[in-house]
Design a protein around this motif. Structure first.
Motif, PDB file in Angstrom:
ATOM      1  N   THR A  70      10.740 -18.939  61.292  1.00 34.18           N
ATOM      2  CA  THR A  70      11.744 -18.286  62.128  1.00 34.18           C
ATOM      3  C   THR A  70      12.496 -19.350  62.920  1.00 34.18           C
ATOM      4  O   THR A  70      12.111 -20.527  62.941  1.00 34.18           O
ATOM      5  CB  THR A  70      11.100 -17.300  63.113  1.00 34.18           C
ATOM      6  N   ALA A  71      13.568 -18.930  63.605  1.00 32.71           N
ATOM      7  CA  ALA A  71      14.361 -19.872  64.394  1.00 32.71           C
ATOM      8  C   ALA A  71      13.539 -20.543  65.487  1.00 32.71           C
ATOM      9  O   ALA A  71      13.801 -21.694  65.863  1.00 32.71           O
ATOM     10  CB  ALA A  71      15.564 -19.151  65.015  1.00 32.71           C
ATOM     11  N   ASP A  72      12.502 -19.836  65.998  1.00 29.06           N
ATOM     12  CA  ASP A  72      11.684 -20.431  67.059  1.00 29.06           C
ATOM     13  C   ASP A  72      10.406 -21.073  66.524  1.00 29.06           C
ATOM     14  O   ASP A  72       9.480 -21.379  67.284  1.00 29.06           O
ATOM     15  CB  ASP A  72      11.337 -19.395  68.125  1.00 29.06           C
ATOM     16  N   GLY A  73      10.357 -21.292  65.188  1.00 26.91           N
ATOM     17  CA  GLY A  73       9.273 -22.074  64.611  1.00 26.91           C
ATOM     18  C   GLY A  73       8.043 -21.302  64.174  1.00 26.91           C
ATOM     19  O   GLY A  73       7.023 -21.914  63.817  1.00 26.91           O
TER      20      GLY A  73
END
Length: 252
Positions: A70-73
């Motif tokens: 995801t975008a936040d890892g």
């Protein structure tokens, strides 16, 4: 337990012939592929989303996983791959990778150029069909995983997953009296099955309590194959093996 054929050609031949018997000419064609070997450390991403590879890889030793982030890892493990698997075979026809491939344990990975694979397919219709079949079976693994994670409870999910791993390791002669090597932590197995570490721990304890499995020191030993199959509602037909032999299981 190391592969009986601890080389790219031997492993690929084992893997492909588990689904479709090969003749002498196919084995000779496989022996002509120019493989490049690389030793990799654990937790190493060697193919990344967006890459446009000019080669495909074969796992010779170790475990690797397909992943997306995801975008936040936050990571999602999409599939698990063992010796004999070619997890990026689709890159032969799909130009840009849409996921990462990373090692779980220390691994030996063999690479072969797409041009060499295309020449192999041009030289032999059975070889082209065998590689295409591998991609179709890969898709069947995803369908089975969707069913498993959507419809089964925690204990049955783990049983189903371990049945699959036993059969896949057995196809490349990696199951012995002491089970098979499987260096995945409970946390990683939880990512595969959509479960927390606590749930995986409880599920493993339940399977052990019923004398179905042992999981210790990076190994899995199936003690009661028929019982594990029933518990996990496992039907191995999605693996499409030519001869679905009874997997080796340890004595109770």
């Amino acid at each position: 337990m190391k592969p009986v054929n601890d080389n790219a050609q031997g492993l690929l031949a084992l893997r492909l012939s588990a689904h479709l018997p090969f003749g002498r000419s196919e084995h000779e064609l496989l022996s002509g592929l120019p493989w490049r070997m690389e030793e990799m450390s654990a937790r190493h991403t060697f193919i990344r989303e967006g890459d446009t590879p000019k080669h495909s890889c074969l796992i010779v030793r170790g475990i690797v996983v397909r992943t997306q982030y995801t975008a936040d890892g936050q990571r999602q493990i999409l599939s698990v791959h063992i010796p004999g698997d070619m997890p990026d075979l689709q890159s032969l026809h799909i130009r840009r990778m849409d996921h990462d491939i990373e090692t779980v344990s220390a691994a030996r990975i063999a690479f072969v150029g797409h041009d060499d694979l295309r020449r192999l397919c041009d030289a032999s219709a059975p070889m082209a069909a065998a590689l295409w079949r591998e991609s179709l079976i890969d898709a069947a693994l995803f369908r089975a995983a969707i069913f498993r994670n959507a419809q089964l409870g925690a204990e049955a999910r783990l049983a189903h997953f371990l049945c699959e791993m036993q059969m896949r390791h057995g196809a490349v002669e990696l199951v012995g009296e002491d089970g098979f090597e499987f260096p995945m932590s409970q946390e990683l197995i939880g990512e595969v099955l959509g479960l927390t570490v606590v749930s995986i721990n409880k599920a493993a304890q339940a399977l052990r309590a019923q004398h179905l499995i042992r999981m210790e020191k990076g190994r899995v030993v199936v003690l009661d194959w028929d019982g594990l199959v029933r518990f996990g509602e496992f039907d191995g037909s999605f693996l499409h093996m030519e001869q679905q032999q009874r997997p080796l299981a340890a004595a109770g």
